[in-house]
Enzyme design. Structure first.
Site, short mmCIF file in Angstrom:
data_model
loop_
_atom_site.label_atom_id
_atom_site.label_comp_id
_atom_site.label_asym_id
_atom_site.label_seq_id
_atom_site.Cartn_x
_atom_site.Cartn_y
_atom_site.Cartn_z
N ASP A 71 0.80 -1.22 0.00
CA ASP A 71 0.00 0.00 0.00
C ASP A 71 0.83 1.27 0.00
O ASP A 71 0.48 2.26 -0.63
CB ASP A 71 -0.94 0.02 1.21
CG ASP A 71 -0.18 0.17 2.52
OD1 ASP A 71 0.72 -0.65 2.79
OD2 ASP A 71 -0.48 1.12 3.28
N TYR A 223 -5.83 0.76 8.91
CA TYR A 223 -6.90 1.15 7.98
C TYR A 223 -8.26 0.83 8.59
O TYR A 223 -9.02 0.02 8.08
CB TYR A 223 -6.72 0.44 6.63
CG TYR A 223 -5.55 0.98 5.84
CD1 TYR A 223 -5.65 2.18 5.15
CD2 TYR A 223 -4.34 0.30 5.80
CE1 TYR A 223 -4.57 2.69 4.44
CE2 TYR A 223 -3.26 0.79 5.10
CZ TYR A 223 -3.38 1.99 4.41
OH TYR A 223 -2.32 2.49 3.71
#
Length: 595
Positions: A71, A223
């Site tokens: 990511d 997240y």
């Protein structure tokens, strides 16, 4: 003092006049994704300092999860931001693929999408099962290693009916649906496979509701889904309608707009967590395309919220987004540029949608032309590329003054191609993380976190809030750069002409008042003959009507011309009105003849 000001002004002037090479920036922004790849790298890999990595991902769980993207500056594969990245990259291609093709970058952009969707297909090995993370942030962040040297835990985590994750499944459905549009013509079999998975995942998300980080708890620190899953359900439905034209998904948007917040939430942010603004923009697009049908009144509410977002970005709304002294949209210190690139993308596509529909934006401070939206988006991109008080490019490798100490494991450690000596978990911190020197590998195209609220920026590797890049920073920027580099290439590619149905219906509230504690509305409905012939035997179906109506005759459960009218010539209109204490009634054409 005046002399000093003139000197500073002259130093800035050549930089401002020179403009930016959006084509080069576009190429760089796509190249970045190749540096983020996990798995077996292909023979046409252009980022040569990377090697194969994560080759046993999923093995302990009995599933193949090799591939996908890291990511940001770590080596974890987080499903929610990865799926959002693919959705936004796909949307960029859907809108501006022609411009990418003209600059020779469409193939690279499609490769970037497919690298992600190949992994997402693996992550959905059977119905109602979706793997949402490989590795975990705690063990990964304890180490500073190249992906090729990883010794961290690579356990995989999934959602299923007993451990649901509607936000993760909904976003992954959106990604696959959007990507199916990318491959519809070049690889229809692959597009159909993506669409099949998208439909199944959306059904899974809707049927087994819950937040994914309540099931995959290791994601909470990194997240967490603060917004919940309602936005992803609407977002997923919007993309499935865009990809299929199946009324089921339009009905979902229309019937659930209020309960899931799509017509209620007025947003000033859009990103991997909060999707409302994106869903609202897509709903507005459907409305401008003339696809609203019986849900037009609900889609108008979505559009009002899309307008709110745009006005807030422009500083012309009732609640505006903060800006730095240098003019950059600012939401938070940690990776603020993610919100700048997503906002710039929505501004850009909305500008083109409005232009296509010959409309303008109405803000509390007055009407705004579509060109103003695009101009502001351009100003944000130009800031990122160097038009800012520091004259710093926040795209690595673009310009001469860009971040050199990026918070990124792979770029900050010597390439395994140049030195194959093993870099240990903690040894990487001692030898490479703590170096006060430029990265040995240039992470070309990466958009870092960016400056603070006062345009300040510290190019230091341990300053992760400002120097760490992310895939979801780049994905929306790809579309904006393609648009700025290639122009609009004909707005019809973005917004097909309105439906050519012979009979058009438009409604609007013309008055309201309060009586005995209830608010009543007077609605005007105009029926127009858009055909070249005369409309006769008109029949209208009207539901959700809770008050008196004037201007039509009622017969057998439907409505027809008033007593004084028996036909509607070409180009002519008739008006009827009704009053009730609710939102617009549902009005549709159930029959007519053309003579």
């Amino acid at each position: 003092m005046a002399t000093l000001f003139l000197h500073v002004f002259l130093l800035w002037l050549p930089f401002a006049i020179a403009g930016h090479d959006y084509g080069q920036a576009l190429s760089n922004s796509i190249l970045f994704f190749e540096a983020q790849r996990s798995g077996y790298l292909p023979s046409n890999q252009r980022v040569k300092w990377r090697g194969d990595s994560g080759l046993n991902d999923g093995k302990a769980n009995g599933v193949d999860l090799v591939g996908g993207y890291h990511d940001a500056g770590d080596n974890v594969k987080f499903g929610l931001p990865m799926a959002f990245t693919i959705t936004m990259m796909s949307w960029s291609i859907v809108e501006y693929g022609k411009q990418m093709a003209a600059s020779g970058e469409l193939g690279h952009a499609m490769d970037a999408v497919k690298w992600g969707t190949d992994y997402l297909l693996k992550a959905n090995p059977e119905p109602n099962v979706l793997y949402g993370e490989v590795g975990d942030g705690n063990t990964d962040h304890y180490c500073w290693q190249r992906p090729e040297d990883m010794t961290t835990d690579r356990r995989a985590y999934k959602i299923d009916p007993s451990n649901p994750g509607s936000d993760l499944a909904g976003e992954t459905a959106a990604a696959m649906a959007a990507a199916s549009l990318v491959f519809r013509h070049s690889n229809p079999a692959y597009a159909n496979e993506l669409l099949s998975h998208a439909k199944q995942l959306f059904e899974f998300a809707d049927k087994y509701r819950g937040k994914y980080d309540s099931s995959i708890r290791v994601a909470q620190k990194y997240y967490q889904s603060y917004s919940g899953y309602a936005d992803e359900l609407l977002w997923g439905a919007a993309w499935l309608y865009q990809a299929t034209n199946d009324e089921y998904y339009l009905n979902y948007l229309g019937n659930n707009g209020d309960s899931l917040g799509g017509t209620g939430w007025a947003m000033t942010e859009f990103g991997w967590d909060v999707k409302y603004a994106g869903a609202q923009v897509l709903a507005a697009k459907f409305l401008m395309q003339g696809k609203g049908g019986i849900h037009s009144s609900v889609l108008e509410k979505y559009q009002q919220k899309a307008d709110y977002f745009m006005c807030s970005c422009l500083g012309k709304g009732s609640r505006n987004i903060q800006r730095t002294p240098g003019g950059l949209l600012f939401r938070q210190r940690w990776n603020n540029l993610q919100f700048v690139t997503t906002s710039s993308f929505l501004l850009t596509v909305y500008s083109d949608y409005l232009t296509s529909a010959s409309k303008s934006l109405s803000c509390p401070s007055g009407n705004v032309s579509p060109s103003e939206l695009l101009s502001f988006a351009k100003s944000q991109v130009d800031y990122i590329l160097g038009d800012n008080p520091r004259a710093t490019s926040y795209m690595v490798g673009y310009g001469s003054n860009y971040p050199r100490q990026v918070h990124h494991r792979a770029s900050s450690i010597v390439s395994i191609k140049d030195d194959s000596s093993f870099v240990s978990c903690r040894g990487g911190y001692a030898t490479w993380f703590s170096r006060k020197a430029s990265d040995p590998n240039i992470l070309t195209g990466a958009i870092v976190g960016g400056p603070d609220a006062y345009d300040n920026f510290a190019d230091e590797r341990d300053n992760y809030e400002q120097t760490e890049p992310a895939t979801y920073n780049n994905a929306p920027l790809v579309g904006v750069l393609a648009r700025l580099n290639g122009g609009h290439s004909g707005y019809n590619q973005l917004l097909p002409a309105k439906s050519s149905a012979p009979v058009d219906i438009e409604q609007k509230a013309t008055a309201s008042w309060i009586s005995k504690g209830r608010t009543y509305y007077r609605y005007s409905t105009v029926v127009t003959n858009k055909s070249a012939k005369t409309v006769k035997d008109l029949k209208l179906s009207i539901s959700k009507l809770y008050g008196p109506l004037w201007g039509l005759t009622s017969s057998g459960g439907s409505y027809g011309f008033p007593a004084w009218l028996n036909s509607l010539p070409s180009g002519k209109s008739l008006e009827f009105v009704y009053i009730h204490s609710a939102s617009q009634a549902d009005v549709s054409v159930s029959g007519y003849t053309l003579a």
